[in-house]
Motif scaffolding. Sequence first.
Motif, PDB file in Angstrom:
ATOM      1  N   PRO A   1      36.750  33.346  10.574  1.00 55.07           N
ATOM      2  CA  PRO A   1      35.886  32.312  11.155  1.00 55.07           C
ATOM      3  C   PRO A   1      34.665  32.863  11.882  1.00 55.07           C
ATOM      4  CG  PRO A   1      37.893  32.542  12.444  1.00 55.07           C
ATOM      5  CD  PRO A   1      38.089  33.359  11.203  1.00 55.07           C
ATOM      6  N   HIS A   2      34.683  34.156  12.204  1.00 53.91           N
ATOM      7  CA  HIS A   2      33.488  34.773  12.796  1.00 53.91           C
ATOM      8  C   HIS A   2      32.353  34.899  11.777  1.00 53.91           C
ATOM      9  CE1 HIS A   2      35.386  35.791  16.590  1.00 53.91           C
ATOM     10  NE2 HIS A   2      36.405  36.343  15.956  1.00 53.91           N
ATOM     11  N   SER A   3      32.722  34.926  10.474  1.00 55.62           N
ATOM     12  CA  SER A   3      31.730  35.285   9.456  1.00 55.62           C
ATOM     13  C   SER A   3      31.573  34.300   8.316  1.00 55.62           C
ATOM     14  CB  SER A   3      32.093  36.650   8.855  1.00 55.62           C
ATOM     15  OG  SER A   3      32.225  37.639   9.852  1.00 55.62           O
ATOM     16  N   GLY A   4      32.536  33.373   8.137  1.00 56.05           N
ATOM     17  CA  GLY A   4      32.461  32.507   6.973  1.00 56.05           C
ATOM     18  C   GLY A   4      32.954  31.100   7.237  1.00 56.05           C
ATOM     19  N   ALA A   5      32.732  30.224   6.270  1.00 60.95           N
ATOM     20  CA  ALA A   5      33.031  28.796   6.416  1.00 60.95           C
ATOM     21  C   ALA A   5      34.035  28.326   5.378  1.00 60.95           C
ATOM     22  CB  ALA A   5      31.743  27.988   6.280  1.00 60.95           C
TER      23      ALA A   5
ATOM     24  N   ASP B   1      30.702  19.557   0.163  1.00 58.27           N
ATOM     25  CA  ASP B   1      31.003  19.597   1.603  1.00 58.27           C
ATOM     26  C   ASP B   1      31.652  18.271   1.990  1.00 58.27           C
ATOM     27  OD1 ASP B   1      31.169  20.173   4.281  1.00 58.27           O
ATOM     28  OD2 ASP B   1      29.022  19.937   4.683  1.00 58.27           O
ATOM     29  N   PRO B   2      32.947  18.095   1.660  1.00 58.12           N
ATOM     30  CA  PRO B   2      33.601  16.801   1.868  1.00 58.12           C
ATOM     31  C   PRO B   2      33.805  16.485   3.350  1.00 58.12           C
ATOM     32  CG  PRO B   2      35.203  18.439   1.194  1.00 58.12           C
ATOM     33  CD  PRO B   2      33.853  19.089   1.077  1.00 58.12           C
ATOM     34  N   PRO B   3      33.922  15.213   3.702  1.00 57.64           N
ATOM     35  CA  PRO B   3      34.092  14.811   5.109  1.00 57.64           C
ATOM     36  C   PRO B   3      35.321  15.424   5.771  1.00 57.64           C
ATOM     37  CG  PRO B   3      33.573  12.907   3.733  1.00 57.64           C
ATOM     38  CD  PRO B   3      33.817  14.046   2.804  1.00 57.64           C
ATOM     39  N   GLU B   4      36.366  15.705   4.999  1.00 63.01           N
ATOM     40  CA  GLU B   4      37.591  16.229   5.613  1.00 63.01           C
ATOM     41  C   GLU B   4      37.427  17.635   6.184  1.00 63.01           C
ATOM     42  OE1 GLU B   4      38.280  16.259   1.025  1.00 63.01           O
ATOM     43  OE2 GLU B   4      37.360  14.958   2.539  1.00 63.01           O
ATOM     44  N   LEU B   5      36.300  18.302   5.901  1.00 60.23           N
ATOM     45  CA  LEU B   5      36.062  19.611   6.503  1.00 60.23           C
ATOM     46  C   LEU B   5      35.529  19.500   7.931  1.00 60.23           C
ATOM     47  CD1 LEU B   5      34.487  21.768   3.649  1.00 60.23           C
ATOM     48  CD2 LEU B   5      36.878  21.569   4.346  1.00 60.23           C
ATOM     49  N   SER B   6      35.110  18.308   8.342  1.00 54.29           N
ATOM     50  CA  SER B   6      34.498  18.159   9.665  1.00 54.29           C
ATOM     51  C   SER B   6      35.487  18.428  10.788  1.00 54.29           C
ATOM     52  CB  SER B   6      33.901  16.760   9.818  1.00 54.29           C
ATOM     53  OG  SER B   6      34.910  15.761   9.668  1.00 54.29           O
ATOM     54  N   THR B   7      36.741  18.030  10.614  1.00 54.85           N
ATOM     55  CA  THR B   7      37.725  18.249  11.676  1.00 54.85           C
ATOM     56  C   THR B   7      38.040  19.721  11.879  1.00 54.85           C
ATOM     57  OG1 THR B   7      38.720  16.068  11.370  1.00 54.85           O
ATOM     58  CG2 THR B   7      40.071  17.744  12.443  1.00 54.85           C
ATOM     59  N   PRO B   8      38.448  20.462  10.839  1.00 58.32           N
ATOM     60  CA  PRO B   8      38.687  21.891  11.070  1.00 58.32           C
ATOM     61  C   PRO B   8      37.435  22.638  11.500  1.00 58.32           C
ATOM     62  CG  PRO B   8      38.804  21.368   8.728  1.00 58.32           C
ATOM     63  CD  PRO B   8      38.793  20.068   9.457  1.00 58.32           C
ATOM     64  N   ARG B   9      36.266  22.184  11.034  1.00 59.75           N
ATOM     65  CA  ARG B   9      35.024  22.841  11.457  1.00 59.75           C
ATOM     66  C   ARG B   9      34.793  22.644  12.949  1.00 59.75           C
ATOM     67  NH1 ARG B   9      30.340  20.625   8.092  1.00 59.75           N
ATOM     68  NH2 ARG B   9      31.528  21.651   6.437  1.00 59.75           N
TER      69      ARG B   9
ATOM     70  N   TYR C   1      33.010  29.473  16.808  1.00 61.49           N
ATOM     71  CA  TYR C   1      32.864  30.588  15.868  1.00 61.49           C
ATOM     72  C   TYR C   1      31.591  30.378  15.053  1.00 61.49           C
ATOM     73  CZ  TYR C   1      37.755  31.792  16.835  1.00 61.49           C
ATOM     74  OH  TYR C   1      38.935  32.157  17.437  1.00 61.49           O
ATOM     75  N   ILE C   2      30.768  31.396  14.984  1.00 57.44           N
ATOM     76  CA  ILE C   2      29.473  31.272  14.311  1.00 57.44           C
ATOM     77  C   ILE C   2      29.634  30.915  12.836  1.00 57.44           C
ATOM     78  CG2 ILE C   2      27.402  32.526  13.608  1.00 57.44           C
ATOM     79  CD1 ILE C   2      27.624  34.135  16.174  1.00 57.44           C
ATOM     80  N   GLY C   3      30.540  31.608  12.143  1.00 61.94           N
ATOM     81  CA  GLY C   3      30.700  31.368  10.714  1.00 61.94           C
ATOM     82  C   GLY C   3      31.360  30.051  10.396  1.00 61.94           C
ATOM     83  N   ALA C   4      32.421  29.729  11.136  1.00 63.20           N
ATOM     84  CA  ALA C   4      33.226  28.549  10.832  1.00 63.20           C
ATOM     85  C   ALA C   4      32.484  27.251  11.057  1.00 63.20           C
ATOM     86  CB  ALA C   4      34.498  28.570  11.674  1.00 63.20           C
ATOM     87  N   ALA C   5      31.484  27.251  11.914  1.00 67.05           N
ATOM     88  CA  ALA C   5      30.746  26.033  12.220  1.00 67.05           C
ATOM     89  C   ALA C   5      29.741  25.658  11.132  1.00 67.05           C
ATOM     90  CB  ALA C   5      30.018  26.191  13.552  1.00 67.05           C
ATOM     91  N   LYS C   6      29.546  26.537  10.155  1.00 73.91           N
ATOM     92  CA  LYS C   6      28.555  26.289   9.111  1.00 73.91           C
ATOM     93  C   LYS C   6      29.133  25.448   7.979  1.00 73.91           C
ATOM     94  CE  LYS C   6      26.021  30.630   9.845  1.00 73.91           C
ATOM     95  NZ  LYS C   6      25.579  31.898   9.214  1.00 73.91           N
ATOM     96  N   ALA C   7      28.228  24.806   7.259  1.00 73.47           N
ATOM     97  CA  ALA C   7      28.611  24.099   6.039  1.00 73.47           C
ATOM     98  C   ALA C   7      28.833  25.112   4.921  1.00 73.47           C
ATOM     99  CB  ALA C   7      27.508  23.115   5.649  1.00 73.47           C
TER     100      ALA C   7
END
Length: 321
Positions: free
Chosen positions: A99-103, A182-190, A196-202
């Motif tokens: 999560p520091h580096s990717g989404a 980028d489905p809506p269901e990714l918004s919760t885990p994001r 985390y810089i990476g995890a917050a990205k689309a």
Amino acid sequence: MLTPMSAPVKAVLVTMFEPGDDQAGELTPYREAFGLEPIKLPGSGLDFVYANADRTLIALVAGVGTANTAVSLMALGLCGQLDLSNAHWLISGIAGINPHSGALGGVYWADWVVDGDLAHEVDLRSAPEDWPIGIFPLGAREPYGPSTLENGLFGRPYQRFQINPELLRWAMQKTAKIALLDPPELSTPRSEFANYIGAAKAPHVAVGGSLSAARFWHGPHHNEWAEQWVYYWTDGAARFVTSAMEDTGSLHAISQLERMARARLDRVLVLRAGSNFTCPPEGKSAVENLIGENEPNYPGMVAALENVVRVGGAVLREWLR
């Protein structure tokens, strides 16, 4: 059931995870995109091999774990029924994401692939108090310490693989701007990983180091180890982004086939898409986050399977042209 042809193969697609029972895995979206049908390779021992209509693209489900993929790829390369000597190889699948580096749903071309299994390990409870983890290199005396086996049987030729930089640059040029799901269901885990810089990205396409280990590890302490381990084995050239279970086995097999003039390691690309994070968000334990309430927790699975074929499919089409 189709039969193979002797004409040279242009591309080989290697997938690992295909659960069956009408549940989509890593091969399913490629089968639909390229019209892949099963073929028989008598005497190879392989059951899950597929091809497109003119047999220029061969695909297989090589199995989960470094040993399974290595055995499957050696069987494919040695069966004698396919000319893979000049084929391009795409190793494509899902992965855990740092999560520091990717989404989640992000797609990452590996620049380096590092083995996470070849190592000494002691229970951390039995290790010196100042050790951050009980895993350390073969031939070393402490975590991330110098090894006496740098170029030996367990040295760097087996511990790390660099992807052909020129081929990698070409792949990024072809795929960097591909629109990803980028489905809506990714918004919760994001949102759970907002710090985390990476995890917050689309979802996006990028380059990053991949750690390959047959153990499905999880948790913040192991995530820190993975970051340090990839840095250590690549002399600081790569940062840990994706965690997979097969890729050093696949690359080792292809490198051995190259010595037999049956494959080319400089024509291999490794592509991984984020189905889950490698550590939990704040407030959850590693066990709770890994397993979930009823089943394994893969919040990015749907997006990962769709996005990896969008990106990998673009490269395969170029090769087939």
